[in-house]
Enzyme design. Structure first.
Site, PDB file in Angstrom:
ATOM      1  N   ASP A  10      21.838 -46.957   0.764  1.00 19.62           N
ATOM      2  CA  ASP A  10      23.083 -46.763   0.325  1.00 19.62           C
ATOM      3  C   ASP A  10      23.880 -47.271   2.000  1.00 19.62           C
ATOM      4  O   ASP A  10      24.916 -46.702   2.069  1.00 19.62           O
ATOM      5  CB  ASP A  10      23.392 -45.277   0.153  1.00 19.62           C
ATOM      6  CG  ASP A  10      24.800 -44.952  -0.456  1.00 19.62           C
ATOM      7  OD1 ASP A  10      25.364 -45.842  -0.882  1.00 19.62           O
ATOM      8  OD2 ASP A  10      25.372 -44.080   0.098  1.00 19.62           O
ATOM      9  N   GLY A  22      36.305 -36.540   7.057  1.00 18.69           N
ATOM     10  CA  GLY A  22      36.390 -37.246   5.615  1.00 18.69           C
ATOM     11  C   GLY A  22      35.589 -36.271   4.538  1.00 18.69           C
ATOM     12  O   GLY A  22      35.271 -35.295   5.052  1.00 18.69           O
TER      13      GLY A  22
END
Length: 201
Positions: A161, A43
């Site tokens: 986050d 990713g």
């Protein structure tokens, strides 16, 4: 990156042997990832791409290749990695070590076989795996990981986050929080001081 008062960092590092942080050889990581082959890319995050690797002993790893534009010095990077590597809990992704060579800064993590929670939530076929027992286990594990970061660790970290792509799943679907050292904003509490630094996500 984590912002921490210099005296607080010295106090923390002084209580931990720097040898606890394993430094990997760059060439061995190149071999493990097949020279960061696109076929091994897992990713792309805000701080750089992540690759799957295989160590000589057969252990699978995940390698985060940090952006070369951070401007962070080598010693500062190593000290910060030592701090993060000592945040250990069964519901946090374990950082195994790091690698530094010239402008290259790599983080080596344990490999999570089932990738991230979003790959299940947003796939109609995979979503069937998420029965209520599995969902409860994931929620419970994430809560335990956050409790450790916020209250139980020596260095208090507020993730800020947390999202489904930052919740990774092992082969038994147990959740582990990732990127707790690289969130959009990090608060680190050492002694009685609280320091904030906004970060990109």
């Amino acid at each position: 990156m984590i912002k921490i008062h210099r005296d607080g960092l010295r106090e923390y590092i002084g209580k931990h042997d720097p040898s606890e942080l394993k430094i990997y050889d760059f060439d061995s990581i190149l071999i493990a990832t097949d020279s960061f082959s696109i076929t091994n890319k897992l990713g792309q995050g805000g701080f750089g791409p992540v690759y799957k690797g295989m160590l000589p002993e057969g252990k699978e790893i995940a390698v985060k290749r940090l952006s070369t534009s951070s401007g962070q010095g080598v010693e500062e990077f190593k000290n910060e990695m030592l701090l993060i590597s000592n945040l250990q809990h069964k519901n946090l992704v374990r950082m195994m070590g790091c690698c530094v060579k010239e402008d290259e800064k790599l983080l080596i993590y344990e490999f999570m076989a089932n990738k991230s929670l979003d790959t299940f939530l947003y796939d109609s076929m995979k979503r069937a795996v998420l029965n209520w027992a599995t969902r409860f286990n994931i929620i419970h594990g994430v809560a335990r990981g956050l409790l450790y970061l916020h209250h139980d660790s020596y260095v208090k970290v507020i993730h800020r986050d947390l999202k489904v792509s930052n919740i990774l799943l092992d082969e038994k679907m147990n959740p582990k929080i990732s990127d707790f050292g690289f969130g959009r904003s990090i608060a680190v509490h050492v002694r009685h001081d609280l320091y904030w630094k906004p970060l990109k996500s």
